[in-house]
Design a protein around this motif. Structure first.
Motif, PDB file in Angstrom:
ATOM      1  N   SER A 174       0.824  -1.202   0.000  1.00  0.00           N
ATOM      2  CA  SER A 174       0.000   0.000   0.000  1.00  0.00           C
ATOM      3  C   SER A 174       0.866   1.263   0.000  1.00  0.00           C
ATOM      4  N   ARG A 175       0.463   2.246  -0.787  1.00  0.00           N
ATOM      5  CA  ARG A 175       1.167   3.534  -0.816  1.00  0.00           C
ATOM      6  C   ARG A 175       0.566   4.504   0.203  1.00  0.00           C
ATOM      7  N   ASP A 176      -0.366   4.021   1.015  1.00  0.00           N
ATOM      8  CA  ASP A 176      -1.028   4.874   2.004  1.00  0.00           C
ATOM      9  C   ASP A 176      -0.001   5.335   3.046  1.00  0.00           C
ATOM     10  N   PRO A 177       0.223   6.621   3.196  1.00  0.00           N
ATOM     11  CA  PRO A 177       1.226   7.105   4.170  1.00  0.00           C
ATOM     12  C   PRO A 177       0.856   6.800   5.616  1.00  0.00           C
ATOM     13  N   SER A 178      -0.429   6.473   5.871  1.00  0.00           N
ATOM     14  CA  SER A 178      -0.828   6.170   7.245  1.00  0.00           C
ATOM     15  C   SER A 178      -0.385   4.775   7.685  1.00  0.00           C
ATOM     16  N   THR A 179       0.049   3.929   6.745  1.00  0.00           N
ATOM     17  CA  THR A 179       0.553   2.605   7.095  1.00  0.00           C
ATOM     18  C   THR A 179       1.940   2.750   7.705  1.00  0.00           C
ATOM     19  N   THR A 180       2.086   2.373   8.958  1.00  0.00           N
ATOM     20  CA  THR A 180       3.338   2.601   9.669  1.00  0.00           C
ATOM     21  C   THR A 180       4.402   1.581   9.286  1.00  0.00           C
ATOM     22  N   SER A 181       5.641   1.923   9.589  1.00  0.00           N
ATOM     23  CA  SER A 181       6.753   1.012   9.306  1.00  0.00           C
ATOM     24  C   SER A 181       6.621  -0.278  10.096  1.00  0.00           C
ATOM     25  N   CYS A 182       6.113  -0.184  11.319  1.00  0.00           N
ATOM     26  CA  CYS A 182       5.945  -1.377  12.147  1.00  0.00           C
ATOM     27  C   CYS A 182       4.989  -2.376  11.490  1.00  0.00           C
ATOM     28  N   VAL A 183       3.867  -1.883  10.990  1.00  0.00           N
ATOM     29  CA  VAL A 183       2.893  -2.750  10.328  1.00  0.00           C
ATOM     30  C   VAL A 183       3.475  -3.314   9.034  1.00  0.00           C
ATOM     31  N   ARG A 184       4.200  -2.486   8.290  1.00  0.00           N
ATOM     32  CA  ARG A 184       4.774  -2.947   7.018  1.00  0.00           C
ATOM     33  C   ARG A 184       5.813  -4.039   7.256  1.00  0.00           C
ATOM     34  N   LYS A 185       6.607  -3.906   8.300  1.00  0.00           N
ATOM     35  CA  LYS A 185       7.584  -4.954   8.632  1.00  0.00           C
ATOM     36  C   LYS A 185       6.888  -6.273   8.935  1.00  0.00           C
ATOM     37  N   LYS A 186       5.844  -6.212   9.743  1.00  0.00           N
ATOM     38  CA  LYS A 186       5.108  -7.425  10.095  1.00  0.00           C
ATOM     39  C   LYS A 186       4.431  -8.041   8.876  1.00  0.00           C
ATOM     40  N   ALA A 187       3.927  -7.199   7.971  1.00  0.00           N
ATOM     41  CA  ALA A 187       3.279  -7.709   6.766  1.00  0.00           C
ATOM     42  C   ALA A 187       4.278  -8.454   5.885  1.00  0.00           C
ATOM     43  N   ALA A 188       5.504  -7.938   5.775  1.00  0.00           N
ATOM     44  CA  ALA A 188       6.528  -8.606   4.965  1.00  0.00           C
ATOM     45  C   ALA A 188       6.880  -9.978   5.536  1.00  0.00           C
ATOM     46  N   LEU A 189       7.061 -10.052   6.846  1.00  0.00           N
ATOM     47  CA  LEU A 189       7.421 -11.327   7.470  1.00  0.00           C
ATOM     48  C   LEU A 189       6.240 -12.290   7.480  1.00  0.00           C
ATOM     49  N   CYS A 190       5.023 -11.751   7.606  1.00  0.00           N
ATOM     50  CA  CYS A 190       3.833 -12.597   7.536  1.00  0.00           C
ATOM     51  C   CYS A 190       3.693 -13.206   6.146  1.00  0.00           C
ATOM     52  N   LEU A 191       3.903 -12.399   5.112  1.00  0.00           N
ATOM     53  CA  LEU A 191       3.818 -12.918   3.751  1.00  0.00           C
ATOM     54  C   LEU A 191       4.903 -13.955   3.492  1.00  0.00           C
ATOM     55  N   LEU A 192       6.082 -13.760   4.056  1.00  0.00           N
ATOM     56  CA  LEU A 192       7.148 -14.758   3.931  1.00  0.00           C
ATOM     57  C   LEU A 192       6.706 -16.087   4.524  1.00  0.00           C
ATOM     58  N   ARG A 193       6.071 -16.040   5.670  1.00  0.00           N
ATOM     59  CA  ARG A 193       5.576 -17.263   6.312  1.00  0.00           C
ATOM     60  C   ARG A 193       4.523 -17.950   5.437  1.00  0.00           C
ATOM     61  N   LEU A 194       3.643 -17.175   4.824  1.00  0.00           N
ATOM     62  CA  LEU A 194       2.608 -17.754   3.963  1.00  0.00           C
ATOM     63  C   LEU A 194       3.228 -18.339   2.695  1.00  0.00           C
ATOM     64  N   VAL A 195       4.248 -17.670   2.159  1.00  0.00           N
ATOM     65  CA  VAL A 195       4.906 -18.169   0.950  1.00  0.00           C
ATOM     66  C   VAL A 195       5.620 -19.489   1.237  1.00  0.00           C
ATOM     67  N   ARG A 196       6.182 -19.622   2.416  1.00  0.00           N
ATOM     68  CA  ARG A 196       6.827 -20.885   2.771  1.00  0.00           C
ATOM     69  C   ARG A 196       5.809 -22.023   2.859  1.00  0.00           C
ATOM     70  N   THR A 197       4.580 -21.687   3.249  1.00  0.00           N
ATOM     71  CA  THR A 197       3.521 -22.694   3.308  1.00  0.00           C
ATOM     72  C   THR A 197       2.985 -23.007   1.920  1.00  0.00           C
ATOM     73  N   THR A 198       2.790 -21.963   1.104  1.00  0.00           N
ATOM     74  CA  THR A 198       2.241 -22.117  -0.245  1.00  0.00           C
ATOM     75  C   THR A 198       3.168 -21.388  -1.207  1.00  0.00           C
ATOM     76  N   PRO A 199       4.173 -22.080  -1.786  1.00  0.00           N
ATOM     77  CA  PRO A 199       5.231 -21.398  -2.562  1.00  0.00           C
ATOM     78  C   PRO A 199       4.728 -20.585  -3.751  1.00  0.00           C
ATOM     79  N   ASN A 200       3.651 -20.990  -4.398  1.00  0.00           N
ATOM     80  CA  ASN A 200       3.187 -20.295  -5.600  1.00  0.00           C
ATOM     81  C   ASN A 200       2.135 -19.240  -5.292  1.00  0.00           C
ATOM     82  N   LEU A 201       2.130 -18.751  -4.073  1.00  0.00           N
ATOM     83  CA  LEU A 201       1.120 -17.787  -3.648  1.00  0.00           C
ATOM     84  C   LEU A 201       1.306 -16.427  -4.306  1.00  0.00           C
TER      85      LEU A 201
END
Length: 316
Positions: free
Chosen positions: A89-116
């Motif tokens: 999201s390009r929304d400036p209200s999205t904080t760095s803390c949330v963006r960091k967690k989203a990146a690591l969360c997506l990594l966890r999901l990709v490890r479960t489903t590689p072609n996600l």
């Protein structure tokens, strides 16, 4: 519930008691989706107060942590689009803390489903994330990028110039926020991840040796030379300025970066700059003579890798 204490207890219980394949998981997906979307399900407004934004960040963080802890195919398929949306999201209200967690969360999901994640469509979004000035976001993004590139190497080759630029800022210009300095070393964890990613692309320093489609070759040839030269300067500086320190913590951080830089030289193979291979060999010879057993072990192991390259055995 809209109370933080109750929501926190609920998400902790969810993470501990539920697993990805639990039949009850479908009952909580909508609640998690609501927290990801608007933070607590209270409805979106055109203008949020600071307390509303804080609550939204908190709810999103709790939801992302729970998704990462539970994972599972059903949860990944149901919520990966929302997680990606928060991350890119390009929304400036999205904080760095949330963006960091989203990146690591997506990594966890990709490890479960590689072609996600579709690599070619997602790579431009990663390129935008790599231009973020927050080193925490960059570190989390690089963790995600390494996980993605390890499965689909060619689809993320276009990001090599961005990675080299970040590495140059840290190594050559030492541009780093004070809170990310570790014993005067700029963000060593990020440097290590950047060097690991570059090891996927051994042809990066060779002009015109890109493995991308032919349509990109003509435009890519001219652009490869500047960052290739910069990358060699970065590796050379790491080799020449790394030394044994009296501080164990600083020594460990600097040596971790050094050995990843040498692994990058190994990945380049016999076509890499011979002066860098010789410099790495001399430096490793110095390290295997120290008394610290861990450094000696890593030095010997890395020297063995270098010795297998054509023309390097004579320097051992």
């Amino acid at each position: 519930s809209t109370k933080f204490s109750e929501k926190q207890v609920g998400y902790v219980a969810l993470s501990l008691l539920f697993r990805g394949g639990d039949p009850m998981m479908s009952a909580v997906v909508d609640t998690i989706r609501g927290d990801l979307a608007v933070g607590g399900g209270s409805g979106a407004t055109s203008r949020k107060s600071s307390s509303d934004e804080s609550s939204s960040d908190t709810y999103q963080s709790l939801a992302l942590c729970s998704i990462a802890n539970i994972s599972g195919l059903e949860l990944a398929q149901a919520l990966h689009a929302e997680v990606q949306q928060i991350l890119v999201s390009r929304d400036p209200s999205t904080t760095s803390c949330v963006r960091k967690k989203a990146a690591l969360c997506l990594l966890r999901l990709v490890r479960t489903t590689p072609n996600l994640v579709a690599g070619r469509e997602f790579a431009p979004h990663v390129a935008h994330l790599l231009q973020d000035r927050h080193l925490g976001v960059l570190t989390s993004t690089m963790s995600l990028l390494i996980g993605l590139a390890s499965r689909h190497v060619e689809e993320y080759e276009s990001l090599v110039p961005y990675v080299v630029h970040i590495l140059g800022m840290l190594v050559l210009k030492r541009a780093c926020a004070r809170e990310y300095l570790y014993y005067r070393t700029p963000s060593p964890w990020l440097q290590i991840k950047l060097l690991k990613f570059l090891q996927f692309y051994p042809n990066a320093i060779q002009p015109g040796a890109s493995s991308t489609s032919k349509s990109n070759n003509n435009a890519g040839t001219a652009a490869e030379k500047p960052y290739a030269a910069q990358l060699q300067s970065i590796v050379s500086k790491i080799l020449t300025e790394t030394d044994v320190s009296d501080s164990i913590n600083k020594s460990n951080a600097d040596h971790a970066i050094l050995f990843e830089a040498v692994n990058l030289i190994v990945a380049w193979g016999s076509t890499g700059p011979i002066q860098l291979r010789d410099g790495a060999m001399r430096l490793l010879g110095k390290f295997i003579s120290v008394r610290e057993p861990n450094i000696r072990y890593l030095g010997l192991m890395t020297m063995a890798k270098l010795a297998q390259l054509e023309g390097s055995a004579e320097g051992v």
